[in-house]
Design a protein around this motif. Structure first.
Motif, mmCIF file in Angstrom:
data_model
loop_
_atom_site.group_PDB
_atom_site.id
_atom_site.type_symbol
_atom_site.label_atom_id
_atom_site.label_comp_id
_atom_site.label_asym_id
_atom_site.label_seq_id
_atom_site.Cartn_x
_atom_site.Cartn_y
_atom_site.Cartn_z
ATOM 1 N N VAL A 148 -1.571 -6.212 -5.590
ATOM 2 C CA VAL A 148 -2.703 -5.224 -4.811
ATOM 3 C C VAL A 148 -1.727 -4.065 -4.331
ATOM 4 C CG1 VAL A 148 -4.186 -4.713 -3.241
ATOM 5 C CG2 VAL A 148 -4.329 -6.914 -4.286
ATOM 6 N N PHE A 149 -1.758 -2.788 -4.817
ATOM 7 C CA PHE A 149 -1.160 -1.741 -4.371
ATOM 8 C C PHE A 149 -1.923 -0.541 -4.080
ATOM 9 C CE2 PHE A 149 -1.303 -1.055 -9.141
ATOM 10 C CZ PHE A 149 -1.536 0.254 -9.179
ATOM 11 N N GLY A 150 -1.529 0.379 -3.246
ATOM 12 C CA GLY A 150 -2.219 1.459 -2.811
ATOM 13 C C GLY A 150 -1.572 2.686 -3.503
ATOM 14 N N LYS A 151 -2.263 3.942 -4.084
ATOM 15 C CA LYS A 151 -1.546 4.899 -4.742
ATOM 16 C C LYS A 151 -2.365 6.066 -4.461
ATOM 17 C CE LYS A 151 1.106 6.054 -8.654
ATOM 18 N NZ LYS A 151 2.344 6.417 -7.851
ATOM 19 N N LEU A 152 -1.973 7.193 -4.303
ATOM 20 C CA LEU A 152 -2.470 8.470 -4.207
ATOM 21 C C LEU A 152 -2.587 9.032 -5.858
ATOM 22 C CD1 LEU A 152 -0.674 10.585 -1.707
ATOM 23 C CD2 LEU A 152 -2.841 10.114 -1.551
ATOM 24 N N PHE A 153 -3.868 9.547 -6.050
ATOM 25 C CA PHE A 153 -4.054 10.341 -7.439
ATOM 26 C C PHE A 153 -4.811 11.457 -7.392
ATOM 27 C CE2 PHE A 153 -7.535 7.172 -6.489
ATOM 28 C CZ PHE A 153 -8.579 8.053 -6.732
ATOM 29 N N ILE B 250 0.959 19.571 -4.882
ATOM 30 C CA ILE B 250 2.049 18.823 -5.554
ATOM 31 C C ILE B 250 3.547 18.869 -4.581
ATOM 32 C CG2 ILE B 250 4.086 18.895 -7.344
ATOM 33 C CD1 ILE B 250 1.484 19.649 -9.096
ATOM 34 N N ASP B 251 3.579 20.247 -4.055
ATOM 35 C CA ASP B 251 4.644 20.532 -3.064
ATOM 36 C C ASP B 251 4.674 19.519 -1.882
ATOM 37 O OD1 ASP B 251 5.705 22.352 -4.710
ATOM 38 O OD2 ASP B 251 4.869 23.882 -3.835
ATOM 39 N N PHE B 252 3.599 19.187 -1.273
ATOM 40 C CA PHE B 252 3.141 18.330 -0.342
ATOM 41 C C PHE B 252 3.226 17.028 -0.375
ATOM 42 C CE2 PHE B 252 0.734 16.288 3.213
ATOM 43 C CZ PHE B 252 1.280 17.012 4.363
ATOM 44 N N ASP B 253 2.717 16.519 -1.517
ATOM 45 C CA ASP B 253 2.572 14.997 -1.741
ATOM 46 C C ASP B 253 3.450 14.550 -3.067
ATOM 47 O OD1 ASP B 253 1.250 13.904 0.218
ATOM 48 O OD2 ASP B 253 -0.617 14.643 -0.561
ATOM 49 N N GLY B 254 4.054 15.486 -3.847
ATOM 50 C CA GLY B 254 4.765 15.139 -5.113
ATOM 51 C C GLY B 254 3.834 15.080 -6.018
ATOM 52 N N SER B 255 4.381 14.442 -7.365
ATOM 53 C CA SER B 255 3.611 14.577 -8.593
ATOM 54 C C SER B 255 2.478 13.648 -8.412
ATOM 55 C CB SER B 255 4.578 13.851 -9.619
ATOM 56 O OG SER B 255 3.839 13.806 -10.844
ATOM 57 N N THR C 53 0.825 -1.155 -0.015
ATOM 58 C CA THR C 53 0.025 0.073 0.001
ATOM 59 C C THR C 53 0.874 1.124 -0.137
ATOM 60 O OG1 THR C 53 -0.190 -0.073 2.494
ATOM 61 C CG2 THR C 53 -1.874 -1.000 1.163
ATOM 62 N N GLU C 54 1.967 1.192 -0.306
ATOM 63 C CA GLU C 54 2.974 2.353 0.057
ATOM 64 C C GLU C 54 3.842 2.682 -1.416
ATOM 65 O OE1 GLU C 54 3.503 4.115 2.754
ATOM 66 O OE2 GLU C 54 1.988 2.804 3.614
ATOM 67 N N LEU C 55 2.920 2.533 -2.530
ATOM 68 C CA LEU C 55 3.630 2.967 -3.851
ATOM 69 C C LEU C 55 3.601 4.251 -4.124
ATOM 70 C CD1 LEU C 55 2.975 0.071 -6.393
ATOM 71 C CD2 LEU C 55 4.961 0.544 -5.007
ATOM 72 N N SER C 56 3.150 4.939 -2.950
ATOM 73 C CA SER C 56 3.224 6.655 -3.186
ATOM 74 C C SER C 56 4.184 7.378 -2.382
ATOM 75 C CB SER C 56 1.731 7.234 -2.786
ATOM 76 O OG SER C 56 0.813 6.725 -3.931
ATOM 77 N N THR C 57 4.809 6.492 -1.722
ATOM 78 C CA THR C 57 5.753 7.183 -0.548
ATOM 79 C C THR C 57 7.032 7.240 -0.611
ATOM 80 O OG1 THR C 57 5.825 5.147 0.533
ATOM 81 C CG2 THR C 57 4.036 6.395 1.200
ATOM 82 N N ARG D 77 -8.828 17.273 0.320
ATOM 83 C CA ARG D 77 -10.271 16.988 0.320
ATOM 84 C C ARG D 77 -10.767 17.047 -1.185
ATOM 85 N NH1 ARG D 77 -14.351 15.699 5.046
ATOM 86 N NH2 ARG D 77 -16.196 15.575 3.825
ATOM 87 N N PRO D 78 -10.568 18.101 -1.777
ATOM 88 C CA PRO D 78 -11.107 18.574 -2.867
ATOM 89 C C PRO D 78 -10.609 17.954 -4.079
ATOM 90 C CG PRO D 78 -10.298 20.508 -2.061
ATOM 91 C CD PRO D 78 -10.066 19.302 -0.951
ATOM 92 N N CYS D 79 -9.437 17.603 -4.058
ATOM 93 C CA CYS D 79 -8.406 17.217 -5.164
ATOM 94 C C CYS D 79 -7.721 15.994 -5.278
ATOM 95 C CB CYS D 79 -7.657 18.642 -5.524
ATOM 96 S SG CYS D 79 -8.028 19.952 -5.347
ATOM 97 N N GLU D 80 -7.705 15.529 -4.335
ATOM 98 C CA GLU D 80 -6.888 14.201 -4.150
ATOM 99 C C GLU D 80 -7.717 12.959 -3.629
ATOM 100 O OE1 GLU D 80 -2.362 13.968 -2.518
ATOM 101 O OE2 GLU D 80 -3.894 13.730 -0.910
ATOM 102 N N ASN D 81 -7.252 11.759 -3.822
ATOM 103 C CA ASN D 81 -7.938 10.748 -3.521
ATOM 104 C C ASN D 81 -6.741 9.514 -3.403
ATOM 105 O OD1 ASN D 81 -9.648 8.707 -2.442
ATOM 106 N ND2 ASN D 81 -11.146 9.268 -3.795
ATOM 107 N N TRP D 82 -7.113 8.310 -2.874
ATOM 108 C CA TRP D 82 -6.299 7.265 -2.736
ATOM 109 C C TRP D 82 -7.128 5.734 -2.709
ATOM 110 C CZ3 TRP D 82 -5.890 2.603 -0.154
ATOM 111 C CH2 TRP D 82 -4.492 2.073 0.320
ATOM 112 N N ALA D 83 -6.489 4.948 -3.495
ATOM 113 C CA ALA D 83 -7.167 3.731 -3.849
ATOM 114 C C ALA D 83 -6.214 2.742 -3.783
ATOM 115 C CB ALA D 83 -7.647 3.697 -5.189
#
Length: 241
Positions: A134-139, A150-155, A106-110, A224-230
């Motif tokens: 199975v992987f977790g990723k921010l999008f 982007i500055d906070f979470d990266g691309s 679940t850590e492919l975004s870190t 909250r308005p622009c980002e999610n994780w799955a």
């Protein structure tokens, strides 16, 4: 209403280190066909909560690996079955002769891996033929996410960009469970309580107070308005014997 079941799920959710809820994890497990013969490897497992829940619901067996010893110790104390084992260790140095039906990270975004493709290739080494990764990723839920985010979470890729990269690697998304407002609230508020505990112990710590304010402002104004994780379940398009 089965209040004790609600209470149990709430308790388990406090030990999740991802942004989906227990009901979604169970639904995801059902959608990928977990059963008593399934063997699952969870890398960066946190407290091992996904393995614990899948074992209790589907009777799976498997292992979890995490570098945080307190996570592993706490997780082991909460397990209800000897079919699950939790190991403290560096995921990138982990070796295992066993091949698994499902391999989770679940850590492919870190920043654990240099890039997304490297992460998928690493997970594949533990997988049975025709198994599932199975992987977790921010999008990003918007085409042009704010620079502050982007500055906070990266691309941040969009769902479409994640899909395109998966297809280029020869896989297809066959299962998915994304976060909701409720699941993000659970995650953020859990972190808030931990920050509050630290602030009360060190009320003069200006850097901690600054981080606390930044953490919450990023969530309320941008995440909250622009980002999610799955959670994404992917399978190779070419069948193997």
């Amino acid at each position: 209403m089965q209040y004790h079941e609600t209470y149990k799920k709430y308790g388990d959710e406090q030990y999740l280190v991802n942004m989906v809820l227990i009901d979604d994890i169970i639904r995801f497990g059902c959608s990928i066909g977990l059963n008593g013969s399934s063997r699952v490897l969870d890398l960066c497992c946190g407290y091992g909560t996904m393995l614990k829940v899948w074992n209790e619901v589907f009777n799976i067996g498997g292992k979890g690996v995490d570098i945080n010893s307190s996570f592993i110790e706490n997780g082991l104390s909460r397990l209800t079955s000897s079919r699950i084992n939790l190991i403290c260790g560096d995921v990138l140095k982990y070796e295992d002769c066993e091949k698994y039906d499902v391999v989770v990270c679940t850590e492919l975004s870190t920043g654990l891996f240099n890039n997304f493709s490297e992460g998928i290739i690493f997970l594949k080494r533990f997988l049975k033929p025709n198994g599932m990764i199975v992987f977790g990723k921010l999008f990003s839920e918007v085409e042009n996410p704010p620079q502050e985010l982007i500055d906070f979470d990266g691309s941040l890729p969009t769902l479409g960009e994640i899909y395109d990269e998966i297809r280029q690697l020869g896989y297809l998304i066959t299962s998915m469970a994304s976060g909701s407002d409720a699941s993000w609230e659970r995650y953020i508020m859990r972190e808030s309580k931990q920050l509050l505990t630290r602030l009360r112990k060190a009320p003069q710590d200006e850097s901690l107070l600054e981080w606390t304010n930044k953490w919450h402002k990023i969530y309320y104004n941008f995440r909250r308005p622009c980002e999610n994780w799955a959670l994404f379940g992917i399978e190779n398009c070419k069948a193997k014997d």
